[in-house]
Enzyme design. Structure first.
Site, short mmCIF file in Angstrom:
data_model
loop_
_atom_site.label_atom_id
_atom_site.label_comp_id
_atom_site.label_asym_id
_atom_site.label_seq_id
_atom_site.Cartn_x
_atom_site.Cartn_y
_atom_site.Cartn_z
N ASP A 8 -14.88 1.67 -3.52
CA ASP A 8 -15.68 2.58 -4.39
C ASP A 8 -16.02 1.43 -5.86
OD1 ASP A 8 -13.29 1.64 -5.77
OD2 ASP A 8 -13.04 4.14 -6.30
N CYS A 65 -9.52 0.92 -3.68
CA CYS A 65 -10.22 1.63 -4.57
C CYS A 65 -9.31 0.86 -6.01
CB CYS A 65 -10.34 3.24 -4.36
SG CYS A 65 -8.60 3.81 -4.38
N GLY A 66 -9.11 2.31 -7.11
CA GLY A 66 -8.50 2.11 -7.90
C GLY A 66 -7.09 1.59 -7.52
N THR A 67 -6.28 2.64 -7.02
CA THR A 67 -5.19 2.40 -7.14
C THR A 67 -4.22 2.45 -4.93
OG1 THR A 67 -5.07 5.12 -6.26
CG2 THR A 67 -4.47 4.24 -8.21
N HIS A 98 6.62 -0.77 12.53
CA HIS A 98 7.29 0.48 13.01
C HIS A 98 6.04 1.60 13.12
CE1 HIS A 98 11.32 -0.66 11.69
NE2 HIS A 98 10.77 -1.65 11.91
N HIS A 133 9.83 3.18 17.85
CA HIS A 133 8.53 3.23 16.87
C HIS A 133 7.72 4.39 17.93
CE1 HIS A 133 11.09 1.28 14.28
NE2 HIS A 133 11.21 -0.10 15.12
C1 RB5 Z 1 -11.38 5.50 -9.60
O1 RB5 Z 1 -11.68 5.90 -11.27
C2 RB5 Z 1 -10.32 6.15 -9.34
O2 RB5 Z 1 -9.85 7.17 -9.10
C3 RB5 Z 1 -10.08 5.48 -7.45
O3 RB5 Z 1 -10.92 4.31 -7.51
C4 RB5 Z 1 -8.73 5.58 -7.06
O4 RB5 Z 1 -8.18 5.02 -7.79
C5 RB5 Z 1 -7.95 7.46 -5.82
O5 RB5 Z 1 -7.36 7.31 -5.68
#
Ligand code: RB5
Length: 154
Positions: A8, A65-67, A98, A133
């Site tokens: 993203d 993505c961000g996280t 696994h 597994h």
């Molecule tokens: C975007 O701001 C953020 O919410 C997205 O990249 C992600 O981290 C969502 O899980």
């Protein structure tokens, strides 16, 4: 390998660097991520990568993505997908050995580029061990396909 990659708006630079890194290793990348920082919705890119993997058009997928959380959750809604968000290489390696993950995810706001490279390397170099597994992965697939798990109802 043919790999699908998606991201993203929070992970454009990291996606470009990881794509170039994997291409330099001889992999072919199908990029279905965004290439601008204009705000977008991560389920779209998670779904696109997941479909490419589930349909056998890519041998594996990388999602950022961000996280790494939202985009991996989206991918895991697609039947046949086992996506794992990792912030260090050990879990990435074990997720293949696994859990036979077919998509690796991480967060551009969580890990730096060198750790991200170590995560993809650990994941791509690992091999599924099968055996006990396989039994467990078959259970995951049963839940995925049917919404039930016979072993939990016995
Ligand atoms: C975007 O701001 C953020 O919410 C997205 O990249 C992600 O981290 C969502 O899980």
């Amino acid at each position: 390998m043919v790999l699908a990659i998606g991201n993203d708006h929070s992970a454009v630079e990291m996606k470009k660097e990881i794509q170039a890194y994997l291409e330099s290793q001889g992999h072919t990348l199908i990029n279905v991520g965004v290439d601008t920082t204009e705000s977008c919705h991560y389920p779209v890119q998670g779904y696109k990568v997941a479909k490419l993997v589930a349909e056998g058009k890519a041998e594996g997928g990388v999602l950022i993505c961000g996280t790494g959380v939202g985009i991996s959750l989206a991918a895991n809604k697609v039947e046949g997908i086992r996506a794992c968000v990792c912030s260090e290489p050990y879990s990435a390696k074990m997720s293949k050995e696994h859990n036979n993950t077919n998509i690796i995810a991480f967060g551009a706001r969580v890990v730096g580029i060198e750790t991200a490279k170590m995560i993809v390397d650990a994941w791509l170099n690992a091999k599924f061990e099968g055996g006990r597994h396989q039994t467990r992965v078959d259970m995951l697939d049963e839940i995925d396909r049917t919404g039930h798990l016979k072993a939990a109802e016995e």
